[in-house]
Motif scaffolding. Structure first.
Motif, short mmCIF file in Angstrom:
data_model
loop_
_atom_site.label_atom_id
_atom_site.label_comp_id
_atom_site.label_asym_id
_atom_site.label_seq_id
_atom_site.Cartn_x
_atom_site.Cartn_y
_atom_site.Cartn_z
N ILE A 2 0.67 -1.46 -0.13
CA ILE A 2 -0.42 -0.14 -0.59
C ILE A 2 0.61 0.91 -0.09
CG2 ILE A 2 -1.80 1.07 1.27
CD1 ILE A 2 -2.63 -1.18 0.01
N ASP A 3 0.32 2.38 -1.21
CA ASP A 3 1.61 3.59 -0.71
C ASP A 3 0.75 4.59 -0.60
OD1 ASP A 3 3.14 2.24 -2.57
OD2 ASP A 3 2.85 2.85 -4.05
N ALA A 4 -0.87 4.09 -0.35
CA ALA A 4 -1.33 5.87 0.60
C ALA A 4 -2.16 5.15 0.75
CB ALA A 4 -1.44 6.49 -0.50
N VAL A 5 -3.20 5.31 2.13
CA VAL A 5 -4.19 5.39 2.79
C VAL A 5 -5.58 6.65 2.96
CG1 VAL A 5 -5.67 4.79 5.31
CG2 VAL A 5 -3.13 3.48 4.60
N VAL A 6 -6.36 6.42 1.95
CA VAL A 6 -7.37 6.52 1.84
C VAL A 6 -9.10 7.18 2.81
CG1 VAL A 6 -8.79 7.45 -0.13
CG2 VAL A 6 -7.15 6.87 -0.68
N PHE A 7 -9.29 7.81 3.51
CA PHE A 7 -10.06 8.06 4.63
C PHE A 7 -11.16 8.63 3.67
CE2 PHE A 7 -6.66 6.96 7.64
CZ PHE A 7 -7.05 6.73 8.91
N ASP A 8 -12.08 8.11 4.49
CA ASP A 8 -13.61 8.85 4.14
C ASP A 8 -14.00 9.62 5.26
OD1 ASP A 8 -16.29 9.97 3.83
OD2 ASP A 8 -16.92 8.47 4.22
N ILE A 9 -14.82 10.77 5.44
CA ILE A 9 -14.40 11.26 6.98
C ILE A 9 -15.82 11.06 7.57
CG2 ILE A 9 -14.30 13.86 7.74
CD1 ILE A 9 -12.86 14.82 5.33
N GLY A 10 -16.71 11.16 6.85
CA GLY A 10 -18.53 10.92 8.12
C GLY A 10 -18.72 9.61 8.70
N ASN A 11 -18.50 9.08 9.15
CA ASN A 11 -18.81 7.65 10.07
C ASN A 11 -17.17 7.64 9.90
OD1 ASN A 11 -21.57 8.21 10.99
ND2 ASN A 11 -22.12 7.55 9.14
N LEU A 160 -3.44 1.44 -3.35
CA LEU A 160 -4.21 2.51 -2.43
C LEU A 160 -5.56 1.80 -2.00
CD1 LEU A 160 -5.73 5.00 -5.09
CD2 LEU A 160 -4.13 5.87 -3.17
N LEU A 161 -5.47 1.59 -0.72
CA LEU A 161 -6.29 1.22 0.47
C LEU A 161 -7.44 2.65 0.87
CD1 LEU A 161 -7.46 -1.30 2.48
CD2 LEU A 161 -5.23 -0.50 4.63
N PHE A 162 -8.97 2.46 1.04
CA PHE A 162 -9.45 2.77 0.88
C PHE A 162 -10.65 2.52 2.26
CE2 PHE A 162 -14.18 4.71 -1.20
CZ PHE A 162 -13.41 6.07 -0.22
N GLY A 163 -10.87 3.34 3.12
CA GLY A 163 -11.51 3.27 3.95
C GLY A 163 -12.84 3.68 3.98
N ASP A 164 -14.37 2.83 4.56
CA ASP A 164 -15.55 3.97 3.87
C ASP A 164 -16.50 3.07 4.49
OD1 ASP A 164 -16.25 6.39 1.64
OD2 ASP A 164 -18.23 5.36 2.55
N ASP A 165 -17.64 3.66 5.23
CA ASP A 165 -18.65 3.28 5.61
C ASP A 165 -20.02 2.85 5.15
OD1 ASP A 165 -19.44 6.08 5.49
OD2 ASP A 165 -21.03 5.66 6.67
N ARG A 166 -19.75 3.35 3.70
CA ARG A 166 -20.63 3.03 2.82
C ARG A 166 -20.70 1.60 1.39
NH1 ARG A 166 -24.57 7.73 1.26
NH2 ARG A 166 -25.14 5.98 -0.70
N THR A 180 -10.06 -2.09 -0.40
CA THR A 180 -10.71 -1.20 0.16
C THR A 180 -10.76 -2.11 1.38
OG1 THR A 180 -12.53 -2.82 -0.30
CG2 THR A 180 -12.29 -0.48 -1.86
N HIS A 181 -11.48 -0.85 2.62
CA HIS A 181 -12.26 -1.87 3.82
C HIS A 181 -13.70 -0.86 4.32
CE1 HIS A 181 -12.30 -3.48 7.81
NE2 HIS A 181 -12.16 -2.71 8.22
N ARG A 182 -14.29 -1.73 4.43
CA ARG A 182 -15.60 -1.15 5.08
C ARG A 182 -15.31 -1.13 6.45
NH1 ARG A 182 -20.74 -1.57 6.99
NH2 ARG A 182 -22.58 -0.70 5.88
N VAL A 183 -16.06 0.17 7.13
CA VAL A 183 -14.64 0.66 8.29
C VAL A 183 -16.67 1.37 9.28
CG1 VAL A 183 -14.08 2.72 9.70
CG2 VAL A 183 -13.21 2.33 7.54
N ASP A 184 -17.05 -0.29 9.95
CA ASP A 184 -17.58 -0.33 10.62
C ASP A 184 -17.47 -0.02 12.45
OD1 ASP A 184 -16.69 -2.58 11.40
OD2 ASP A 184 -17.98 -4.35 9.89
#
Length: 205
Positions: A2-11, A160-166, A180-184
């Protein structure tokens, strides 16, 4: 790798639960009537795609006077509505940066209200790159915003590793090759970062 981690913000970094806020402020019956009678999330989608935050809410309140008070609360009480910080996720963001891992934001967020939130929560100013939908005039889960992120950062999608709740937001990313990872929960997000070798167990606490 992984070269970068991508954060969603809401939740992921700040709780976004407007139904809960309105129930607390107005009572459950009025909250249910409001959300049944007006598509608040549809309005937020327009703002996230680039419509002006304050002006859009004022127009909606004028057009729907039966819910005018509730709609103006979205503008006038934005900061208290979004004041619940997910502190462990903030620690994870900072731990990644301390470890030399680039950290990006990719969030559906209006331009104006994002600026308010970033002033109230300075950690929102700590990303190496911030992709805010209202600034970009495009939003998740539509393909074009992910393509724009890739073009700007120059990192291959699979790195890219992306964390999002949706799930819908994650599905588009996965279709493009992102990891990806679902952030629950904050704990599951921490464990995902550990499992990818980005943080130690201790650093992810």
């Amino acid at each position: 790798m992984i070269d970068a981690v991508v954060f969603d913000i809401g939740n992921v970094l700040i709780e976004w639960q407007p139904e809960r806020y309105y129930a607390k402020r107005l009572g459950k019956a009025r909250q249910e009537a409001f959300f049944a009678g007006y598509d608040l999330h549809g309005l937020m989608n327009e703002i996230d795609a680039g419509a002006p935050f304050g002006a859009s809410i004022a127009e909606a309140a004028a057009a729907h006077p039966v819910f005018g008070e509730e709609l103006l609360m979205l503008r006038d009480e934005w900061l208290p509505m979004t004041d619940h910080v997910m502190h462990r996720s903030v620690r994870l963001l900072r731990a990644l940066k301390a470890a030399g891992v680039p950290v990006f934001a990719l969030s559906n967020f209006g331009s104006e209200n994002f600026r308010w939130s970033a002033e109230a929560h300075p950690f929102l100013q700590e990303f190496d790159r911030a992709y805010i939908s209202g600034d970009m005039k495009m939003r998740k889960p539509f393909n074009e915003i992910y393509a724009a992120v890739e073009a700007d950062c120059g990192i291959a999608p699979e790195r890219l590793l992306f964390g999002d709740d949706r799930d819908d937001n994650l599905a588009t990313a996965r279709a493009r090759g992102w990891q990806t990872h679902r952030v629950d929960s904050e704990d599951s997000w921490a464990q995902a970062l550990v499992s990818h070798g980005l943080l130690s167990e201790e650093a992810a606490r």
